[in-house]
Every structure is written in C-alpha cells, then in structure tokens.
Design a protein around this motif. Sequence first.
Motif, PDB file in Angstrom:
ATOM      1  N   LYS A 261     -42.334 -36.242 -12.736  1.00  0.00           N
ATOM      2  CA  LYS A 261     -42.674 -34.954 -13.100  1.00  0.00           C
ATOM      3  C   LYS A 261     -42.627 -34.147 -11.533  1.00  0.00           C
ATOM      4  N   THR A 262     -42.504 -32.814 -11.747  1.00  0.00           N
ATOM      5  CA  THR A 262     -42.386 -32.271 -10.426  1.00  0.00           C
ATOM      6  C   THR A 262     -43.616 -32.027  -9.854  1.00  0.00           C
ATOM      7  N   LYS A 263     -43.937 -32.009  -8.633  1.00  0.00           N
ATOM      8  CA  LYS A 263     -45.318 -31.707  -8.374  1.00  0.00           C
ATOM      9  C   LYS A 263     -45.271 -30.355  -7.604  1.00  0.00           C
ATOM     10  N   THR A 264     -46.311 -29.366  -7.930  1.00  0.00           N
ATOM     11  CA  THR A 264     -46.453 -28.314  -7.387  1.00  0.00           C
ATOM     12  C   THR A 264     -47.127 -28.231  -5.946  1.00  0.00           C
ATOM     13  N   ILE A 265     -46.530 -27.671  -5.056  1.00  0.00           N
ATOM     14  CA  ILE A 265     -46.968 -28.005  -3.593  1.00  0.00           C
ATOM     15  C   ILE A 265     -47.906 -26.785  -3.386  1.00  0.00           C
ATOM     16  N   SER A 266     -49.010 -27.011  -2.814  1.00  0.00           N
ATOM     17  CA  SER A 266     -50.059 -25.697  -2.673  1.00  0.00           C
ATOM     18  C   SER A 266     -49.460 -25.309  -0.868  1.00  0.00           C
ATOM     19  N   GLN A 267     -49.975 -24.036  -0.690  1.00  0.00           N
ATOM     20  CA  GLN A 267     -49.566 -23.242   0.362  1.00  0.00           C
ATOM     21  C   GLN A 267     -50.584 -23.659   1.497  1.00  0.00           C
ATOM     22  N   GLY A 268     -49.978 -23.548   2.548  1.00  0.00           N
ATOM     23  CA  GLY A 268     -50.841 -23.652   3.828  1.00  0.00           C
ATOM     24  C   GLY A 268     -50.656 -24.931   4.527  1.00  0.00           C
ATOM     25  N   THR A 269     -50.668 -26.260   3.789  1.00  0.00           N
ATOM     26  CA  THR A 269     -50.671 -27.237   4.362  1.00  0.00           C
ATOM     27  C   THR A 269     -49.441 -28.091   3.916  1.00  0.00           C
ATOM     28  N   LEU A 270     -48.572 -28.849   4.676  1.00  0.00           N
ATOM     29  CA  LEU A 270     -47.570 -29.632   4.031  1.00  0.00           C
ATOM     30  C   LEU A 270     -47.838 -31.188   4.630  1.00  0.00           C
ATOM     31  N   SER A 271     -47.974 -31.861   3.572  1.00  0.00           N
ATOM     32  CA  SER A 271     -48.065 -33.427   3.816  1.00  0.00           C
ATOM     33  C   SER A 271     -46.871 -34.172   4.219  1.00  0.00           C
ATOM     34  N   ILE A 272     -46.710 -34.531   5.447  1.00  0.00           N
ATOM     35  CA  ILE A 272     -45.428 -34.985   6.011  1.00  0.00           C
ATOM     36  C   ILE A 272     -45.705 -36.067   7.025  1.00  0.00           C
ATOM     37  N   GLU A 273     -44.662 -36.959   7.382  1.00  0.00           N
ATOM     38  CA  GLU A 273     -44.887 -37.891   8.135  1.00  0.00           C
ATOM     39  C   GLU A 273     -43.454 -38.277   8.965  1.00  0.00           C
ATOM     40  N   ARG A 274     -43.667 -38.652  10.199  1.00  0.00           N
ATOM     41  CA  ARG A 274     -42.201 -38.815  11.067  1.00  0.00           C
ATOM     42  C   ARG A 274     -41.855 -40.369  10.528  1.00  0.00           C
ATOM     43  N   LEU A 275     -40.636 -40.744  10.604  1.00  0.00           N
ATOM     44  CA  LEU A 275     -40.087 -41.781  10.470  1.00  0.00           C
ATOM     45  C   LEU A 275     -38.704 -41.950  11.641  1.00  0.00           C
ATOM     46  N   HIS A 530     -34.939 -29.184  -3.415  1.00  0.00           N
ATOM     47  CA  HIS A 530     -34.115 -29.215  -4.852  1.00  0.00           C
ATOM     48  C   HIS A 530     -34.830 -28.376  -5.752  1.00  0.00           C
ATOM     49  N   ASP A 531     -36.323 -28.147  -5.781  1.00  0.00           N
ATOM     50  CA  ASP A 531     -36.937 -27.555  -6.790  1.00  0.00           C
ATOM     51  C   ASP A 531     -37.661 -25.985  -6.253  1.00  0.00           C
ATOM     52  N   SER A 532     -36.809 -25.814  -5.347  1.00  0.00           N
ATOM     53  CA  SER A 532     -37.102 -24.196  -4.883  1.00  0.00           C
ATOM     54  C   SER A 532     -38.500 -23.976  -4.482  1.00  0.00           C
ATOM     55  N   GLN A 533     -39.033 -24.780  -3.771  1.00  0.00           N
ATOM     56  CA  GLN A 533     -40.522 -24.872  -3.268  1.00  0.00           C
ATOM     57  C   GLN A 533     -40.530 -24.594  -1.781  1.00  0.00           C
ATOM     58  N   LEU A 534     -39.416 -25.233  -1.115  1.00  0.00           N
ATOM     59  CA  LEU A 534     -39.392 -25.205   0.221  1.00  0.00           C
ATOM     60  C   LEU A 534     -38.265 -24.532   0.879  1.00  0.00           C
ATOM     61  N   LEU A 535     -38.562 -23.864   1.978  1.00  0.00           N
ATOM     62  CA  LEU A 535     -37.210 -23.094   2.612  1.00  0.00           C
ATOM     63  C   LEU A 535     -37.490 -23.271   4.116  1.00  0.00           C
ATOM     64  N   HIS A 595     -40.764 -37.768   6.077  1.00  0.00           N
ATOM     65  CA  HIS A 595     -41.045 -38.077   4.777  1.00  0.00           C
ATOM     66  C   HIS A 595     -41.898 -37.071   4.343  1.00  0.00           C
ATOM     67  N   LEU A 596     -41.636 -36.584   3.120  1.00  0.00           N
ATOM     68  CA  LEU A 596     -42.382 -35.419   2.424  1.00  0.00           C
ATOM     69  C   LEU A 596     -43.198 -36.068   1.386  1.00  0.00           C
ATOM     70  N   ARG A 597     -44.562 -36.601   1.682  1.00  0.00           N
ATOM     71  CA  ARG A 597     -45.577 -37.278   1.033  1.00  0.00           C
ATOM     72  C   ARG A 597     -45.570 -36.534  -0.646  1.00  0.00           C
ATOM     73  N   ASP A 598     -45.585 -35.397  -0.726  1.00  0.00           N
ATOM     74  CA  ASP A 598     -45.809 -34.585  -1.953  1.00  0.00           C
ATOM     75  C   ASP A 598     -44.747 -34.901  -3.092  1.00  0.00           C
ATOM     76  N   PHE A 599     -43.386 -35.567  -2.782  1.00  0.00           N
ATOM     77  CA  PHE A 599     -42.514 -35.698  -3.506  1.00  0.00           C
ATOM     78  C   PHE A 599     -42.042 -37.008  -3.922  1.00  0.00           C
ATOM     79  N   GLY A 600     -43.011 -37.967  -3.603  1.00  0.00           N
ATOM     80  CA  GLY A 600     -43.020 -39.466  -3.862  1.00  0.00           C
ATOM     81  C   GLY A 600     -43.565 -40.246  -2.666  1.00  0.00           C
ATOM     82  N   GLU A 601     -43.818 -41.372  -3.094  1.00  0.00           N
ATOM     83  CA  GLU A 601     -44.334 -42.459  -2.073  1.00  0.00           C
ATOM     84  C   GLU A 601     -43.352 -43.096  -1.514  1.00  0.00           C
ATOM     85  N   PHE A 602     -43.627 -43.364  -0.108  1.00  0.00           N
ATOM     86  CA  PHE A 602     -42.606 -43.911   0.713  1.00  0.00           C
ATOM     87  C   PHE A 602     -42.525 -45.398   0.372  1.00  0.00           C
ATOM     88  N   GLN A 603     -41.393 -46.054   0.103  1.00  0.00           N
ATOM     89  CA  GLN A 603     -41.278 -47.283  -0.121  1.00  0.00           C
ATOM     90  C   GLN A 603     -40.623 -48.115   0.782  1.00  0.00           C
TER      91      GLN A 603
END
Length: 603
Positions: A261-275, A530-535, A595-603
């Motif tokens: 399912k598509t997860k709704t991202i909240s505004q203000g903080t983006l969960s992201i990590e460098r690879l 892909h789901d028009s939540q981020l620009l 890696h955007l953590r809101d769209f799936g776990e890093f495998q």
Amino acid sequence: MAKHTRKRQKTTKLTHEPAQPAPLGAQTALTDEASKDDEERRLESMLFGVPFVPSGKHSKEVVIASDDDADMDAGEGGKELENLLDSDLFFVDDSVIPTTNPVSTLDDPLDISDEEGEDANAEADPEPPSTDIIPETLAENDTDPPAPADLFTKSRKAPAWTDPDDSTVQVSLASNNRLRKLRDAPSEDVVAGREYERRLRRQFEKINPTPEWATNARKKMRKRRRASGAASASGTDGEDDAMDIVPDLLSSTAGISGSRKTKTISQGTLSIERLRDANQSAPAEGEIKSLQFHPSPHVPVLLTASADRRLRLFHIDGLTNPHARTLHVPSLPISNAVFHPNGSSVLMTGPRPFYYTYDLQSGASHRSPRGLWGTTFSNANQDASMEVSAFSPTGDILAVAGRRGHIHLVDWRSGAAQVVGGLKANATVRSLWWSRAGGGELLSMGEDSQVYIWDVGQRKCVKRWQDDGGFGSRGVSGDKSGRYLTIGSTTGLVNVYSANAVVSSGEPKPKPLKTIGNLVTNISTMSFNHDSQLLALASNVKKDQMRTIHLPSLTAFGNWPTTSTPLGHVTAVDFSTDSQYAVIGNNRGRVLLYHLRDFGEFQ
C-alpha cells in the motif's frame, strides 16, 4: 621453520627406571626422558612420530580419540556402528579427479571490484557506416553459489541444480586477500567446497540481514503450519492450499510488491539515508547530463549520461550498484538520454540533427535515418539540434523542438522514424511535456513565457495562456499521474498548477496553486516521484541549490537537504519507479544515491 627440540631427541637410549624427584630449585632438562610419564610419551608419539615406549609408571589414564583406538575398540566388540547403513559408512566418488592443482582461486562473489576498465582507444576507432556507438564494458553477472541439497528439508523445495563436484573442490582462503575474511582462525587455509559455500552464505547474511517482511512472513507460515497440524489431527485440512502458496510467494517479489500500500508522507520531516554512490563502480569523467530509472519496477536499472559522451547503465541494489554497460558515442555530445516508455530501448539526443537508439534486448545501436527531416535542405540546416524532445505517454510519437517555434512530430510506431507532422509556435520552444490529463495533449513552453496546449491529432493549438509572473519562464514539467503541472523560471520561482484545471477547464488564464520561492537562481531540474507526493527542485548555477517539496501541503522539507549536505552543483535528479531510491547527479560526475525509508525497507 626450525623443528622442535623434542623431535631431535634420541629414543634408543631410554631408561625404564622411575625417575627420582629433582632437588628443590633444580631445573629439569627438556630432553630428560626419565622424567616423562606415559601420557607425555603418548602425546609425543602422536605429534612427532616418535615410537611409544612406556615408562612403567602408573599414571592417570587419558582417552585420546585416534583412528588406532577406534579400530581397537571396534575389534574389542564395540557395537556403535552396527545399526548404520552402508551408505552412511562409505562414500563412493564417481567424479573425475582433476589433474591440475585442486586449490581453487575463485573470487569472492560478495565483493564487487570497482575497477571496470574501458577501451582506451575508443575515441580513435573510425566511425562505422551505420553507428558509432562503442560498447566498452559488459557486466559480469556473479551468481550466488547453489545451495546443497542436504540443506533443504522436506518442507522446502529442492534446488533446481546441484554440482556433485562441489564436494571435491578445495579452496584456499589464505592465498586470496578477498577470501581471508571467511576464515574462522588466522592459521586456517584450505577448506572444502561445501564449507566454502556455507561460509559465503554466512558472510552474505551478515552483510544483508533478513528483511522485516520476510521475517513476518515466516512467522505467519509457522502459525499456519501449527494450525494445519491441529486441523489435520481433527480431520480437516483447510489450510493446505494456503501452505502451498507461501513458498512461491516468498520466492518472488511480484506478489509482495503488488500488494504493498502507498504510504502517506507527513510534511516537515523526510526520512532519508545516504547510500553508496550509484556510479561508484564506474564514475563519469564529466558533468552528469541526464539521469533516469527504468520505467519497469521489476528492472532496477539506472541510466546516466555524462559530458564525456558516454552512456552508462547500473544495476541499483543499494549495496554495490554494479556497473552493467558503457556506451561511447564519439560523434554525439549526449545532453539528453531517456528510456522509451515501454522500456525496450534508450534514446540519446544532443546538439546534432540526428539521434541514436540503443536496444536493451539485442544490444544493437542505430543512428537516425538520413531522411529524418525530409528532402528539403532548409529544414535540415534550420533544425541542427534535438536536445529538447519528449516521448508521448504511449511512446508512439516523439516531439522534437526546432528553431523559430517549430515542433516536429516523429512517428515511432513504424520503426522508420520519419517526421510525419509539425506544429508552429510564435517563439522558440524551450521545453516540451506530454500531459496525462485530458486526452494526452502536448504542452510547450516558449521563451516568451507562453504556454501552448496542442491537439496533436488535429495539429492545432487548443489553448494558450501566459504563465503567472510572465517573465523568465524556463521549463514545464508534470507528474506521471497527471495531477500537477510545474513551470520554473530563471529567477528561482516555481509555479505549481493543477493539471486538470490547466488542460481541461475553460479558464483563459489558470491561477497557480502556489508559487514556491525556496530557490533564487535559474531552475534547471524539476522531478516528481511515482505517487506525486514529492517534488525535487534544483538549480545548477550555485552549489547545493536543491529543495524537496511536499506536494499535498506544498511546503518544503526542513531536514533534507540542508546546507551541510554535500550535493555540489546539481545537474539532474530522479526517483525510482517505487520511490525507494533518489539519485542526484552533479557537475563532478558523481551520482549520489539516497534511500527513502517511507517507501520501503532497505534490503
């Protein structure tokens, strides 16, 4: 290495008299045979091959596991092995023993070398008559070693292929620097093939832990097994069908990805990590001109085009990101490279009146036909660039912006790639975009900030309006779902419109939903997920000029990127098809991977 002193001792002159205790403070010589008991003599016999001569002492008995003792125990009537089968006692080797050195020099498939050479004489090669694309490197697909059949229980499927020679191969761990980490002890060297495979699996599981979704699926599978066991005891087997589906579901990503399912991202903080950088295995030698992920979610391939006239393909896995292929095009400075909407080929264009295509299935490259612009020499001289171009959503038509407001429509269905029509605006076209809203109209942005909406079927303009602000509009872009339309300017302002209101409504001059003013320099990149939540908005004029916008609230994220994020001069940005990864290209030839953590776990 010098031999131990005990091995050079004389064993012919031995005394059988019990040794007297040495005086207090005296030191006993190492070669004093009289002071050794039977236990020490037996150990010397096993280690150094010295004949065992009992001393006559009555010492405490120590049991030593040896082949001789086992044979003696079996001769004395031991019955530990009498109930075993002959197949468990003996092994018959039917394979052919190799005549060469049995020690293998296999490379560690867990380590991917970053040194992928390119043809140094690629630029000196003459231009072929039909194409001058030179494939420089090929991927070496390292496959994981097959699992042995004895590792699988009856409840799991047996491996599709096994090699009987794996039990006879010998691998040296100490001779290869990349295999030393597989040793359990510093002195360990040669291991058998099965043990080598087991250690490779252990190392792989250490680097890549089991993902959370697989752990949860296994827990559910165990619960269903217990439930099916209880049901079978009571005479019902309703869970048998579900149990048969679970292994097939875990062996494929199609079912899991399709049910996510598509997860709704909240505004203000983006969960992201460098690879690790996406192109670290094959860095570019110039500015990154174009970036794009493959349109299929099942093909994790990234395309990069750089100023060194090379197109590179990478397999993005988040860990090593192996380099797959490099294409060198000496005659074309690549400024724009995109996948075809069906993902079968790559289109490369630049400041030349021709283009190149590369077929991903066959590996063949083709140059555009000579009659692309027709037989008139005026058009050929006039349209000397194909930098501004865009595919229709179905991939049937390629729109190419020419000089003085001309837009050429190239037929892509027939394969002949001929210009079948044209459109004419009042000013030079600077950007093209195909709308997903309405009937799939073509939008063009001119240098006079005029937006044209074209009906390609009727070859006419159905709507024209001035961008809000009216000066310095640079480019037009939109999302894949057809919800938003953005127009960037040279002053850093970005107007966000509703795509349906712009294309379908009868309003002569649409009003933007919001004007984003987080940047103050020329907008060069606008990319949607892909789901028009981020620009993602970026400018290549100044360093670290990039902002990430939360589209539902039309606000910028405050935690990323920041002034300390090492972005450099951003030249291209793109999101993967499931938005799990984001790539950023800069003028130093690097492609940063996040890696955007809101769209799936890093495998």
